[in-house]
Design a protein around this motif. Structure first.
Motif, PDB file in Angstrom:
ATOM      1  N   GLU A 161      -2.516  -7.145   7.472  1.00  0.00           N
ATOM      2  CA  GLU A 161      -1.378  -5.913   6.970  1.00  0.00           C
ATOM      3  C   GLU A 161      -1.832  -5.141   5.834  1.00  0.00           C
ATOM      4  O   GLU A 161      -2.276  -5.647   4.796  1.00  0.00           O
ATOM      5  CB  GLU A 161      -0.179  -7.006   6.587  1.00  0.00           C
ATOM      6  N   ARG A 162      -1.415  -3.765   5.853  1.00  0.00           N
ATOM      7  CA  ARG A 162      -1.639  -3.071   4.876  1.00  0.00           C
ATOM      8  C   ARG A 162      -0.307  -3.066   3.916  1.00  0.00           C
ATOM      9  O   ARG A 162       0.651  -3.719   4.177  1.00  0.00           O
ATOM     10  CB  ARG A 162      -1.473  -1.402   5.246  1.00  0.00           C
ATOM     11  N   TRP A 163      -0.617  -3.169   2.407  1.00  0.00           N
ATOM     12  CA  TRP A 163       0.442  -2.924   1.607  1.00  0.00           C
ATOM     13  C   TRP A 163       1.540  -2.235   1.769  1.00  0.00           C
ATOM     14  O   TRP A 163       2.773  -2.795   1.616  1.00  0.00           O
ATOM     15  CB  TRP A 163      -0.273  -2.803   0.054  1.00  0.00           C
ATOM     16  N   SER A 164       1.597  -0.954   2.082  1.00  0.00           N
ATOM     17  CA  SER A 164       2.488  -0.289   2.580  1.00  0.00           C
ATOM     18  C   SER A 164       3.316  -0.838   3.666  1.00  0.00           C
ATOM     19  O   SER A 164       4.420  -0.738   3.784  1.00  0.00           O
ATOM     20  CB  SER A 164       2.023   1.250   2.936  1.00  0.00           C
ATOM     21  N   ALA A 165       2.842  -1.704   4.622  1.00  0.00           N
ATOM     22  CA  ALA A 165       3.779  -2.280   5.620  1.00  0.00           C
ATOM     23  C   ALA A 165       4.571  -3.206   5.164  1.00  0.00           C
ATOM     24  O   ALA A 165       5.527  -3.536   5.641  1.00  0.00           O
ATOM     25  CB  ALA A 165       2.770  -2.627   6.662  1.00  0.00           C
ATOM     26  N   LEU A 166       3.775  -4.163   4.192  1.00  0.00           N
ATOM     27  CA  LEU A 166       4.775  -5.208   3.429  1.00  0.00           C
ATOM     28  C   LEU A 166       5.848  -4.536   2.634  1.00  0.00           C
ATOM     29  O   LEU A 166       6.938  -5.086   2.788  1.00  0.00           O
ATOM     30  CB  LEU A 166       3.575  -5.955   2.533  1.00  0.00           C
ATOM     31  N   THR A 167       5.557  -3.460   1.984  1.00  0.00           N
ATOM     32  CA  THR A 167       6.503  -2.848   1.062  1.00  0.00           C
ATOM     33  C   THR A 167       7.831  -2.280   2.073  1.00  0.00           C
ATOM     34  O   THR A 167       8.790  -2.341   1.548  1.00  0.00           O
ATOM     35  CB  THR A 167       5.975  -1.795  -0.077  1.00  0.00           C
TER      36      THR A 167
END
Length: 189
Positions: free
Chosen positions: A114-120
């Motif tokens: 997962e990309r960090w932007s998806a987590l945020t």
């Protein structure tokens, strides 16, 4: 508009600490759950939310039982998905790939992860869904850092500076409404 508290608690120590545990559903040790219980004892909260992964959910259930509080499981509070690295020790990941990830987890996500932007984005949705009353969320280190990024605009390099040991709690005071404002009300590490 009245502010309410949101306590973000990192789950207790897993049975095998030090691994990249994202979607891996590894349980906490009994001592890890006990540490969460102890930490929660003095926290004021009327609602209880947890990641649906057992290392967070079991601690939340143990915390909620003596208070008669049900636990609302929310998968948006899960840890970052480490993809092909999930369940590995960081030293078993190629050093340049791991360094690139720590430097910029959005541009260099784990393979299949997962990309960090998806987590945020998912944590931001979970934050918006919290009831406007004092709430304890039992979650993961990455999700707590993502919440701090969403609420305060911290950059990655600032977020890695926060030490979040197992059973740590970051308490936030949130004022609801458009433009949601917040302040860090406490840190128990």
């Amino acid at each position: 508009m009245s502010a309410f508290l949101v306590h973000l608690m990192r789950h207790g120590a897993p049975q095998t600490p030090g691994l990249l545990l994202g979607r891996t559903d590894a349980p906490s040790t009994p001592g890890g759950i006990a540490a969460c219980l102890e930490r929660a004892r003095a926290l004021p909260f009327d609602a209880l939310i947890a990641s649906d992964l057992c290392r967070a959910a079991r601690a939340a259930e143990a915390i909620g039982e003596p208070r008669g509080l049900p636990v609302a499981l929310d998968p948006r509070w899960r840890e970052l998905d480490f993809g092909d690295w999930d369940g590995l020790a960081p030293e078993h990941v190629e050093r340049p790939a791991m360094a690139a990830f720590w430097d910029d987890p959005d541009a260099n996500p784990p393979p299949g992860g997962e990309r960090w932007s998806a987590l945020t984005a998912r944590v931001d949705g979970a934050l918006a869904a919290i009831p406007e009353r004092n709430t304890l969320v039992v979650t993961h280190g990455g999700a707590i850092r993502a919440a701090l990024a969403c609420l305060f605009g911290f950059e990655q390099r600032h977020l890695w500076a926060f030490e979040l040991p197992y059973a740590a709690v970051v308490s936030l005071r949130i004022w609801p409404g458009a433009g949601r404002t917040a302040q860090i009300a406490g840190l128990q590490a």
